[in-house]
Design a protein around this motif. Sequence first.
Motif, PDB file in Angstrom:
ATOM      1  N   VAL A 267       0.826  -1.201   0.000  1.00  0.00           N
ATOM      2  CA  VAL A 267       0.000   0.000   0.000  1.00  0.00           C
ATOM      3  C   VAL A 267       0.869   1.264   0.000  1.00  0.00           C
ATOM      4  CG1 VAL A 267      -1.768   1.245   1.294  1.00  0.00           C
ATOM      5  CG2 VAL A 267      -1.912  -1.242   1.063  1.00  0.00           C
ATOM      6  N   HIS A 280      -9.078  -2.561  -0.705  1.00  0.00           N
ATOM      7  CA  HIS A 280      -8.862  -3.871  -0.092  1.00  0.00           C
ATOM      8  C   HIS A 280     -10.213  -4.552   0.026  1.00  0.00           C
ATOM      9  CE1 HIS A 280      -8.310  -6.835   3.145  1.00  0.00           C
ATOM     10  NE2 HIS A 280      -7.080  -6.936   2.675  1.00  0.00           N
ATOM     11  N   VAL A 291      -3.609  -2.058   6.067  1.00  0.00           N
ATOM     12  CA  VAL A 291      -3.884  -1.043   5.035  1.00  0.00           C
ATOM     13  C   VAL A 291      -4.130   0.314   5.683  1.00  0.00           C
ATOM     14  CG1 VAL A 291      -5.500  -0.343   3.223  1.00  0.00           C
ATOM     15  CG2 VAL A 291      -4.770  -2.742   3.398  1.00  0.00           C
ATOM     16  N   SER A 295      -2.312   4.219   5.272  1.00  0.00           N
ATOM     17  CA  SER A 295      -3.133   5.066   4.400  1.00  0.00           C
ATOM     18  C   SER A 295      -3.264   6.456   5.013  1.00  0.00           C
ATOM     19  CB  SER A 295      -4.525   4.457   4.199  1.00  0.00           C
ATOM     20  OG  SER A 295      -4.453   3.226   3.516  1.00  0.00           O
TER      21      SER A 295
END
Length: 339
Positions: A267, A280, A291, A295
């Motif tokens: 990611v 995802h 993730v 992010s």
Amino acid sequence: MAKAFICGCEGTALSGEERAFFAAERPWGLILFARNCSDPQQIRDLVADWRETVGDPAAPVLIDQEGGRVRRLRPPLVADYPAGEVYGRLLERDPAGGRRMAYLGGRLIGADLHDLGITVDCAPILDVPTPVTSDVIGDRAYGTTRETIIDVGRKIAEGLLAAGVLPVIKHMPGHGRATVDSHLELPVVDAPADELRRVDFAPFKALRDMPLAMSAHVVFTAFDPDNCATQSRTMIELIRDEIDFDGALMADDVSMKALGGEMGARVEKLFAAGCDLALHCNGELEEMRAVAAVSPELHGDALRRCAAALAQVKAPVDADLEALRGEYERLLAAATAVA
């Protein structure tokens, strides 16, 4: 502020753990699969619960509802819709009828989704196939020429927008030459740059005004032999500068085996390349945590593009859906009668 990722959930209702995760991490979107959908009211309740949990009544909810093999909702939940090649088959015989059927397909699929609270459909698919294209694309492709794919893709997108649902053009800048399934391994395309520009990239350039796109986990050796498009700054710059796409760009599912390495590293690499959103899909909470951990909150151009996309969600255009469905069925009969 929402974080720059989209994720799934495990079942037909949020678990306590999922609810706590969503409330804390605030993903930009939720994507639904067949495992999440049992009946219309249950879907509406799940969508409403997720939006309440993330604190945004307009937060986007996505689904893959192309028709044919790729449709998360099937009868009796919704009407049946054919694989994409059926639209192209009619268009090649009857251009006006093919375009109309494609528009109606988008309009009716969009009406199904809008009724359930789903605001984004991961369609149309703009990949141009070849004789050796992997079956992962196969009959999902609208035809074998860029012209057919542009015509059908445009009309499906227009139908979805008229239903109050955002289209996602995919798989940018083209998955059609891939000879393996990117769910299972990394496709490598060795076609020359001028041929890719002329054929594969052309449908995406023609529909560059669309609000959302999904990247391809495909290596294009003519441009970047070391990274798939999703994780390639070179390819993302090509998408922005040459294809001239200024909509929100989401990565294809980061849990696919085409992307190697630990989830967080996957990611991080796609964000470093310039994707706006990570996607995802499998609903595995520990993977979703990985993730979310890498992010960022939406900011800058990514925030602008995502906001501009959501601003295109409009109330459905008034229509007699029963009459439209009857017209669609007549065109479908004509399309499937063509050998």
